[in-house]
Structure formats: structure tokens, C-alpha cells
Design a protein around this motif. Sequence first.
Motif, PDB file in Angstrom:
ATOM      1  N   SER A 270       4.547   3.852  -6.057  1.00 53.45           N
ATOM      2  CA  SER A 270       3.274   3.220  -5.711  1.00 53.45           C
ATOM      3  C   SER A 270       2.173   3.695  -6.647  1.00 53.45           C
ATOM      4  CB  SER A 270       2.902   3.574  -4.262  1.00 53.45           C
ATOM      5  OG  SER A 270       1.608   3.097  -3.956  1.00 53.45           O
ATOM      6  N   ARG A 271       1.375   2.738  -7.138  1.00 50.09           N
ATOM      7  CA  ARG A 271       0.243   3.109  -7.987  1.00 50.09           C
ATOM      8  C   ARG A 271      -0.832   3.823  -7.161  1.00 50.09           C
ATOM      9  NH1 ARG A 271       0.639   0.386 -12.985  1.00 50.09           N
ATOM     10  NH2 ARG A 271       1.882  -1.544 -12.932  1.00 50.09           N
ATOM     11  N   GLU A 272      -0.978   3.386  -5.910  1.00 47.97           N
ATOM     12  CA  GLU A 272      -1.959   4.023  -5.037  1.00 47.97           C
ATOM     13  C   GLU A 272      -1.469   5.420  -4.656  1.00 47.97           C
ATOM     14  OE1 GLU A 272      -4.183   3.334  -0.717  1.00 47.97           O
ATOM     15  OE2 GLU A 272      -2.814   1.838  -1.541  1.00 47.97           O
ATOM     16  N   GLU A 274      -0.310   7.321  -6.752  1.00 44.42           N
ATOM     17  CA  GLU A 274       0.627   7.643  -7.824  1.00 44.42           C
ATOM     18  C   GLU A 274       1.769   8.506  -7.296  1.00 44.42           C
ATOM     19  OE1 GLU A 274      -1.349   7.715 -11.922  1.00 44.42           O
ATOM     20  OE2 GLU A 274      -2.818   8.730 -10.644  1.00 44.42           O
ATOM     21  N   SER A 327      -1.671   4.576 -12.726  1.00 42.06           N
ATOM     22  CA  SER A 327      -2.722   3.911 -11.939  1.00 42.06           C
ATOM     23  C   SER A 327      -3.211   2.613 -12.557  1.00 42.06           C
ATOM     24  CB  SER A 327      -3.906   4.871 -11.750  1.00 42.06           C
ATOM     25  OG  SER A 327      -4.411   5.291 -13.018  1.00 42.06           O
ATOM     26  N   ILE A 329      -3.133  -0.901 -13.514  1.00 45.66           N
ATOM     27  CA  ILE A 329      -2.297  -2.012 -13.060  1.00 45.66           C
ATOM     28  C   ILE A 329      -1.903  -2.954 -14.199  1.00 45.66           C
ATOM     29  CG2 ILE A 329      -4.092  -3.713 -12.522  1.00 45.66           C
ATOM     30  CD1 ILE A 329      -2.625  -4.148  -9.830  1.00 45.66           C
ATOM     31  N   ARG A 354       1.540  -5.390 -10.368  1.00 45.29           N
ATOM     32  CA  ARG A 354       2.087  -4.979  -9.070  1.00 45.29           C
ATOM     33  C   ARG A 354       1.649  -3.563  -8.738  1.00 45.29           C
ATOM     34  NH1 ARG A 354       8.346  -6.418  -8.345  1.00 45.29           N
ATOM     35  NH2 ARG A 354       7.817  -5.373  -6.381  1.00 45.29           N
ATOM     36  N   SER A 355       1.311  -3.368  -7.465  1.00 47.53           N
ATOM     37  CA  SER A 355       0.832  -2.050  -7.048  1.00 47.53           C
ATOM     38  C   SER A 355       1.963  -1.158  -6.542  1.00 47.53           C
ATOM     39  CB  SER A 355      -0.223  -2.207  -5.942  1.00 47.53           C
ATOM     40  OG  SER A 355       0.338  -2.864  -4.812  1.00 47.53           O
ATOM     41  N   GLU A 356       3.150  -1.749  -6.281  1.00 43.78           N
ATOM     42  CA  GLU A 356       4.276  -0.946  -5.817  1.00 43.78           C
ATOM     43  C   GLU A 356       5.577  -1.627  -6.216  1.00 43.78           C
ATOM     44  OE1 GLU A 356       4.261  -0.769  -1.562  1.00 43.78           O
ATOM     45  OE2 GLU A 356       4.481  -2.935  -1.311  1.00 43.78           O
TER      46      GLU A 356
END
Length: 383
Positions: A270-272, A274, A327, A329, A354-356
Motif C-alpha cells: 500500500s502506498r498509504e 508505505e 508514495s 502514485i 494505483r494506491s494498493e
Amino acid sequence: KQHGRVKVKTTAQQEEEKRKEREKKLKIYVAARDACFSKRKDGVFDEEALQLTQQLLSSNPDFATLWNYRREILMHLETVKDKDEVQKIYEAELLFLESCLKVNPKSYGSWHHRGWVSARLPRPDWARELSLCDRCLSLDDRNFHCWDYRRMVVKMSGVPVKQELEFTDRLIGSNFSNYSSWHYRSTLLPLLHPESPEATSQCGDPPHSSSPPSPQTHFHRVCEEQLLKEYELVQNAFFTDPNDQSAWFYYRWLLGRAEREEMISCVYVSREGERVAVAFSRPVNAQSAGLLLVLDGQPQRVEWQSVHPHFKHSPVWICDLPPGTISDITNEHNLTVHWTEKHTHRDCALYTGRSESWCRDTATDLELFRYRFLHICSRYCKF
């Protein structure tokens, strides 16, 4: 009556009459038992012996010695009677057994004897036996004696696996808290919906064979399409009664049937935050098992943490990447988790926009990871 009034017996008088009645019945029972033992010792296998054992077993269907003697009598009668007479004798035996099951629906001796009789019956009526099982399970859906007998009937009569699966649908639909039905379902699904090299591409099609799947055929996994349907079914059970363990046991079996042979069953990034999470097919100690994270071809120095800080072994491990690593995107990243102890790995791609991402773009892995992660966290983590 005495002086125009009904004479009421005292409690002591009633107890004394009951005692005398019990003694009378006991004497009759002991006399019949001794007569049976004497006949068996002398090698007598006649109709009278059959009646004596029936008299005793009607009141006490758990007398194993008498069932053994009764089978010896019946086998002897097979040698002196013609086929039609034997058919009538065994049909009468099945009726007698039904009366025994009314006395004790979970009688080991009665169910074992019924299986023995059904297997020797010249012209068995399997439909009638299935109907009997239906009635017994409607009264007690956890009667494991009846379940065992039903499996024997299904095997002997060649009942289609699909029909038995539909039977579990009905039972589970009327009562989610049914260990036996869930378990029976787990034995049927690999037969009807297998994933194997011989299976066709369409879920539900049997392997290439001239005969339909039978209880003697076993496949390791259930195909993905059917697994997702099972997840939906078990979710309904969770929402109906989340504290009931029946569906949770079945859910654990589903996870096991869906897992691949690789020990790393799923990777999530997940980027959120990381963050990277790895799910294993069993609890492991990732800190000592040689877990290596490679991002865009470069090994990363990360610290793996279990979902509970006090657990050395966990099926899910999490690590945080250095700030700014993934992070953005607009960037694409390729990630691989190596488990050097088992010489296995799992790849994961985090695409632009994509964030995940999950380790594989299949619904089965997605559902597995979500269920496993949420279930473990709900048990061990405080939010």
C-alpha cells in the motif's frame, strides 16, 4: 372405594408397586438373556433364538453380544432359506431396527447392525434408507451415527455428489449451526468442483473420465469459482451468528483448500503508510526465517513485525518502507518477497495510478488475504 371415596395410594405404596414391577421385568429379562447365552453356547440358531434376542434388544438396543448372536442366527438362516425368504427376513429386520432407533436414536449397535443388514439384503431399497436418514437428521442434525450410515448408503447406491451437496444446502439453510453438514460439505466439494490437471477449464465439470466423481476420488483443491461461492455462503453464516463456531471451522477449511503449495500465500503493498504485508499458509517466525524484501531489484533493509507484538509466530507479517519509497502514485514498482528458508518467493506489482496491490490479480487470493488479515487483526489487535 371406601365409604364412598376413592382410595388414594400413598407414595410409599406406589414406590413399592414400582419396585415389584421392576423386579418382575428384571426376572423376565435375565431369564431371556440366560436362554440366549445357553442357545449360543450350544450352537443353536433357530427362530426362537431370533425372537429372544428381539425381545431383549427392543428394551436394550446397546447389548453388543446379542447383536453378534443375532447376526450369527441370520447368517445361518441364509443357508437354509431361499432368496425370497431371506429378503422378507431382512426387511422385517429393518422394521425391527427402526423400533430400536426410536428407543435410542444414537445406538451404536442398532446403526451398525442396520448397515450390516443393508449390505446383505438381496434387493436393498436405498431410497427408503435415504428417507430414513432424512427423518433422523431432521430430528437431530448432529447424529453422527446417522451421518456415517448415510455415507455408506450413498456409496452403495451411487447417489450423485451434486444431490448430496444440495442436501447440505437445505440443512445449512435451515440451521447454520450444524457442524456435521459443514463437514460433509467439505468432503463433497473437492469431488464436484475440483481443481486438478485433469479438470476442464470450466468449474464444476468433472475430470476427463468415463465415470462421474465418487467418494473414492480425492482432489487437493477446490476450483476458484466455487470457492468464492463458498465464501459468500459462510459470510451469511457469520452475519447470522458471529459467535457460532460451526461456520468458522468451515471457513478455516476453505482457507486451507484455497492455499497454494507455496508457503507465502499472499503479499499486499500500500502506498498509504508505505506498508507491505505478507500472509503465510501457517504461522512462522519471519524475523528468524530469512524473509527478504526486494523492491525494483534492490534489497530493502526493513523490520518485520507480527500483527501482535507478543507473538513470535504469526501467519501475517508487516513492514514499513522508508518514507517516500513508493508514495508517488505516478511511479510503478515491482516487489518480490523471498522466503529463503523454504526457497520460495512471491511477486507483486504496484502500477501507476494505483494506491494498493495484491500479490496476484485473482479473486481467490484477494478474498483469502482480506479474510485472513481481518480475522487475525480482530482477534489480536486493538484499533
